[in-house]
Motif scaffolding. Structure first.
Motif, mmCIF file in Angstrom:
data_model
loop_
_atom_site.group_PDB
_atom_site.id
_atom_site.type_symbol
_atom_site.label_atom_id
_atom_site.label_comp_id
_atom_site.label_asym_id
_atom_site.label_seq_id
_atom_site.Cartn_x
_atom_site.Cartn_y
_atom_site.Cartn_z
ATOM 1 N N ALA A 193 0.833 -1.207 0.000
ATOM 2 C CA ALA A 193 0.000 0.000 0.000
ATOM 3 C C ALA A 193 0.867 1.257 0.000
ATOM 4 C CB ALA A 193 -0.936 -0.006 1.201
ATOM 5 N N ILE A 194 1.952 1.235 0.790
ATOM 6 C CA ILE A 194 2.857 2.401 0.840
ATOM 7 C C ILE A 194 3.596 2.548 -0.486
ATOM 8 C CG2 ILE A 194 4.866 3.422 1.980
ATOM 9 C CD1 ILE A 194 4.000 2.029 4.550
ATOM 10 N N LEU A 195 4.073 1.428 -1.029
ATOM 11 C CA LEU A 195 4.769 1.476 -2.319
ATOM 12 C C LEU A 195 3.859 1.994 -3.430
ATOM 13 C CD1 LEU A 195 6.820 -1.856 -2.219
ATOM 14 C CD2 LEU A 195 7.726 0.476 -2.181
ATOM 15 N N LYS A 196 2.594 1.628 -3.355
ATOM 16 C CA LYS A 196 1.645 2.106 -4.361
ATOM 17 C C LYS A 196 1.490 3.620 -4.278
ATOM 18 C CE LYS A 196 -3.033 1.298 -6.131
ATOM 19 N NZ LYS A 196 -4.305 0.571 -5.930
ATOM 20 N N GLN A 197 1.505 4.151 -3.041
ATOM 21 C CA GLN A 197 1.445 5.598 -2.863
ATOM 22 C C GLN A 197 2.687 6.263 -3.454
ATOM 23 O OE1 GLN A 197 -0.831 7.760 -1.441
ATOM 24 N NE2 GLN A 197 -2.286 6.088 -1.296
ATOM 25 N N PHE A 198 3.840 5.631 -3.282
ATOM 26 C CA PHE A 198 5.093 6.177 -3.815
ATOM 27 C C PHE A 198 5.206 6.025 -5.330
ATOM 28 C CE2 PHE A 198 7.636 5.516 0.376
ATOM 29 C CZ PHE A 198 7.038 6.651 0.885
ATOM 30 N N ASP A 199 4.397 5.135 -5.898
ATOM 31 C CA ASP A 199 4.456 4.873 -7.345
ATOM 32 C C ASP A 199 5.880 4.444 -7.723
ATOM 33 O OD1 ASP A 199 3.590 4.606 -9.944
ATOM 34 O OD2 ASP A 199 3.980 6.697 -10.465
ATOM 35 N N GLN A 200 6.400 3.451 -7.021
ATOM 36 C CA GLN A 200 7.787 3.063 -7.178
ATOM 37 C C GLN A 200 8.003 2.174 -8.398
ATOM 38 O OE1 GLN A 200 9.794 4.603 -5.722
ATOM 39 N NE2 GLN A 200 9.725 4.633 -3.508
ATOM 40 N N ALA A 201 9.280 2.203 -8.872
ATOM 41 C CA ALA A 201 9.687 1.333 -9.960
ATOM 42 C C ALA A 201 9.800 -0.104 -9.445
ATOM 43 C CB ALA A 201 11.022 1.801 -10.531
ATOM 44 N N GLU A 202 9.851 -1.039 -10.368
ATOM 45 C CA GLU A 202 9.854 -2.443 -9.998
ATOM 46 C C GLU A 202 11.057 -2.822 -9.141
ATOM 47 O OE1 GLU A 202 8.124 -5.945 -9.546
ATOM 48 O OE2 GLU A 202 7.260 -4.286 -10.688
ATOM 49 N N ARG A 203 12.221 -2.194 -9.408
ATOM 50 C CA ARG A 203 13.422 -2.574 -8.664
ATOM 51 C C ARG A 203 13.345 -2.150 -7.200
ATOM 52 N NH1 ARG A 203 18.036 1.447 -11.237
ATOM 53 N NH2 ARG A 203 17.103 3.423 -10.614
ATOM 54 N N GLN A 204 12.578 -1.083 -6.890
ATOM 55 C CA GLN A 204 12.410 -0.700 -5.492
ATOM 56 C C GLN A 204 11.455 -1.665 -4.780
ATOM 57 O OE1 GLN A 204 13.004 2.070 -7.746
ATOM 58 N NE2 GLN A 204 14.973 1.754 -6.735
ATOM 59 N N LYS A 205 10.505 -2.224 -5.549
ATOM 60 C CA LYS A 205 9.580 -3.184 -4.959
ATOM 61 C C LYS A 205 10.296 -4.487 -4.590
ATOM 62 C CE LYS A 205 5.506 -1.458 -7.439
ATOM 63 N NZ LYS A 205 4.428 -1.775 -8.387
ATOM 64 N N GLN A 206 11.419 -4.763 -5.249
ATOM 65 C CA GLN A 206 12.161 -5.996 -4.991
ATOM 66 C C GLN A 206 13.020 -5.912 -3.735
ATOM 67 O OE1 GLN A 206 14.307 -6.636 -8.623
ATOM 68 N NE2 GLN A 206 12.472 -7.187 -9.804
ATOM 69 N N VAL A 207 13.195 -4.697 -3.188
ATOM 70 C CA VAL A 207 13.960 -4.533 -1.947
ATOM 71 C C VAL A 207 13.036 -4.881 -0.779
ATOM 72 C CG1 VAL A 207 15.248 -2.943 -0.492
ATOM 73 C CG2 VAL A 207 15.382 -2.734 -2.985
ATOM 74 N N THR A 208 13.272 -6.074 -0.180
ATOM 75 C CA THR A 208 12.347 -6.566 0.848
ATOM 76 C C THR A 208 12.977 -6.690 2.226
ATOM 77 O OG1 THR A 208 12.891 -8.844 0.230
ATOM 78 C CG2 THR A 208 10.972 -7.818 -0.861
ATOM 79 N N THR A 209 14.304 -6.560 2.327
ATOM 80 C CA THR A 209 14.975 -6.691 3.620
ATOM 81 C C THR A 209 15.822 -5.450 3.900
ATOM 82 O OG1 THR A 209 16.967 -7.739 2.717
ATOM 83 C CG2 THR A 209 15.110 -9.188 3.289
ATOM 84 N N VAL A 210 16.171 -5.285 5.167
ATOM 85 C CA VAL A 210 16.993 -4.135 5.557
ATOM 86 C C VAL A 210 18.365 -4.216 4.907
ATOM 87 C CG1 VAL A 210 18.126 -2.995 7.513
ATOM 88 C CG2 VAL A 210 15.772 -3.817 7.745
ATOM 89 N N ALA A 211 18.921 -5.412 4.797
ATOM 90 C CA ALA A 211 20.245 -5.575 4.180
ATOM 91 C C ALA A 211 20.213 -5.147 2.715
ATOM 92 C CB ALA A 211 20.706 -7.028 4.311
ATOM 93 N N GLN A 212 19.167 -5.580 1.995
ATOM 94 C CA GLN A 212 19.030 -5.175 0.598
ATOM 95 C C GLN A 212 18.855 -3.666 0.486
ATOM 96 O OE1 GLN A 212 15.648 -7.530 -0.585
ATOM 97 N NE2 GLN A 212 16.929 -9.190 -1.420
ATOM 98 N N ALA A 213 18.099 -3.076 1.410
ATOM 99 C CA ALA A 213 17.855 -1.636 1.376
ATOM 100 C C ALA A 213 19.147 -0.859 1.605
ATOM 101 C CB ALA A 213 16.819 -1.262 2.427
ATOM 102 N N LYS A 214 19.991 -1.345 2.553
ATOM 103 C CA LYS A 214 21.265 -0.665 2.814
ATOM 104 C C LYS A 214 22.162 -0.702 1.592
ATOM 105 C CE LYS A 214 21.433 -1.364 7.834
ATOM 106 N NZ LYS A 214 22.160 -2.032 8.960
ATOM 107 N N ARG A 215 22.201 -1.840 0.899
ATOM 108 C CA ARG A 215 23.029 -1.957 -0.305
ATOM 109 C C ARG A 215 22.504 -1.034 -1.414
ATOM 110 N NH1 ARG A 215 23.118 -7.557 1.129
ATOM 111 N NH2 ARG A 215 21.397 -7.979 -0.329
ATOM 112 N N ALA A 216 21.188 -0.914 -1.512
ATOM 113 C CA ALA A 216 20.589 -0.053 -2.541
ATOM 114 C C ALA A 216 20.895 1.426 -2.281
ATOM 115 C CB ALA A 216 19.081 -0.275 -2.599
ATOM 116 N N VAL A 217 20.899 1.802 -1.003
ATOM 117 C CA VAL A 217 21.242 3.186 -0.650
ATOM 118 C C VAL A 217 22.705 3.456 -0.971
ATOM 119 C CG1 VAL A 217 21.520 4.820 1.248
ATOM 120 C CG2 VAL A 217 19.468 3.413 1.119
#
Length: 407
Positions: A64-88
């Motif tokens: 629901a939050i991602l839908k509000q952000f209208d995010q690209a598919e690659r941001q939707k694939q970030v599902t863990t904190v470790a993945q998020a840190k690497r993406a940042v």
């Protein structure tokens, strides 16, 4: 008549061949292209670096939050904190939101190298509020009927005519565009004309010229030449602006804008491309004549940059006093000034845009403006020889009074 044409043609071609005229004409188009280009790059950059990932065990809440952000598919694939840190760290996203639930309370924490925008904060809070409300209802053991009763809210309705609102907005935009156009063109040509005339002050060539033609013909030729330059610039703006408008309508990224604001755009164009253009042209001509008169009054050619001051200051005064009447065009002061030369080019278009003046009133104002222009040309052409050959070193006002005394 032949010598008048020669003077007019010489003035015209000398001005349009100058780099200053080329830059003056191209500047608005270059500025518009640069603004669009920077806006596009900025928007593209913002889209690229404004991505935010969401990490949560509640997949419905996360989506629901991602839908509000209208995010690209690659941001939707970030599902863990470790993945998020690497993406940042890889600069693929600017940050991530971690949403957890503790004792029937949702908690969200954002981490990143850039802050969330105001809209993103509001979007997160909106979704969290909806889900928190559901948890509160479950915890309270409310039935569906009780929940509906708690959801009852007072209502406030408004009936606003969309056409009226757009017309008001169109009037405001038209006012600013027209007033700034009149001001900028007047300031520009007042300066050019004053320096054109003042640069001839005290030169021996003027005595030779006046021996072969009359000062009246020479002055009228100068004014006609400058009028041709002004008309050329306005025509270029109209044709170039029209082509840019047609091209912009065909661009895929701008089509939604034109579709949404079509009535507003047509309202602005209607307010600009009508009798108001005649007021603009005649206003510039009137101030050009005043600038020519001021240029002939300077003591020497070196004072040419100062020659435009009277026309510049008068135009500046008219420009600034027109602003208080943008929402009060029916005021008595605005009505009076719409018939006064040197002010009517600002105030009558303002009244016409606000529908506080009829075409008959506009015609009367135009008649007064045209009569003033011809009257000034006739009078100044009679005294022009005495003005341009005057070499006194007295103050400007003394030269001004002496110039009025020539016949």
């Amino acid at each position: 008549m032949h010598k008048l044409k020669i003077v007019a043609a010489d003035t015209y071609f000398r001005q349009i061949k100058s780099w200053s005229f080329v830059i003056l004409v191209l500047a608005p188009f270059l500025f518009a292209a640069l603004s669009l280009g920077l806006g596009y790059v900025s928007a593209t950059s913002a889209v690229k670096h404004d991505k935010v990932a969401v990490v949560s065990q509640n997949q419905g809440l996360r989506q629901a939050i991602l839908k509000q952000f209208d995010q690209a598919e690659r941001q939707k694939q970030v599902t863990t904190v470790a993945q998020a840190k690497r993406a940042v760290k890889a600069n693929r996203i600017k940050g991530y939101v971690v949403v957890t639930q503790r004792q029937q309370q949702l908690q969200a924490h954002y981490r990143g190298d850039q802050t969330l925008s105001t809209s993103q904060v509001a979007q997160v809070k909106q979704v969290l509020t909806q889900y928190q409300t559901r948890l509160n209802v479950q915890a309270a053991g409310l039935t569906a009927k009780q929940w509906q009763q708690l959801q009852q809210q007072p209502t406030l309705t408004q009936s606003v005519s969309q056409q009226t609102a757009q017309a008001k907005t169109g009037q405001k935009i038209s006012f600013y565009v027209l007033v700034f156009m009149v001001y900028m063109i007047i300031i520009t040509y007042s300066s050019i004309t004053a320096q054109e005339i003042a640069s001839e002050k005290g030169t021996k060539i003027m005595e030779v010229i006046f021996s072969s033609t009359t000062a009246a013909k020479y002055f009228c030729g100068k004014i006609l030449g400058m009028l041709g330059v002004i008309l050329t610039q306005i025509v270029i703006y109209l044709v170039g602006g029209g082509l840019c408008f047609l091209l912009a309508q065909r661009l895929d990224k701008l089509q939604p804008v034109f579709t949404q604001f079509k009535p507003l755009i047509h309202s602005v164009l209607h307010n600009l491309i009508n009798i108001n253009l005649i007021f603009l042209l005649l206003g510039v001509v009137l101030y050009t004549i005043l600038a020519a008169f001021s240029g002939a009054l300077v003591a020497k050619a070196e004072d040419a940059p100062k020659a435009a001051y009277p026309a510049t200051y008068l135009s500046m005064f008219a420009f600034f006093i027109s602003f208080p009447f943008q929402d009060n065009a029916g005021a008595l002061t605005a009505k009076i000034l719409s018939y006064v030369p040197f002010f009517s080019s600002y105030f009558m278009p303002v009244r016409l845009i606000a529908h506080h003046a009829t075409m008959m009133e506009a015609g009367l104002s135009l008649l007064i403006l045209v009569a003033t222009i011809f009257g000034l040309i006739w009078y100044i052409s009679r005294i022009y020889q005495g003005l341009i050959l005057q070499a006194d070193e007295g103050s400007f006002w003394k030269r001004f009074k002496r110039g009025l005394a020539y016949h």
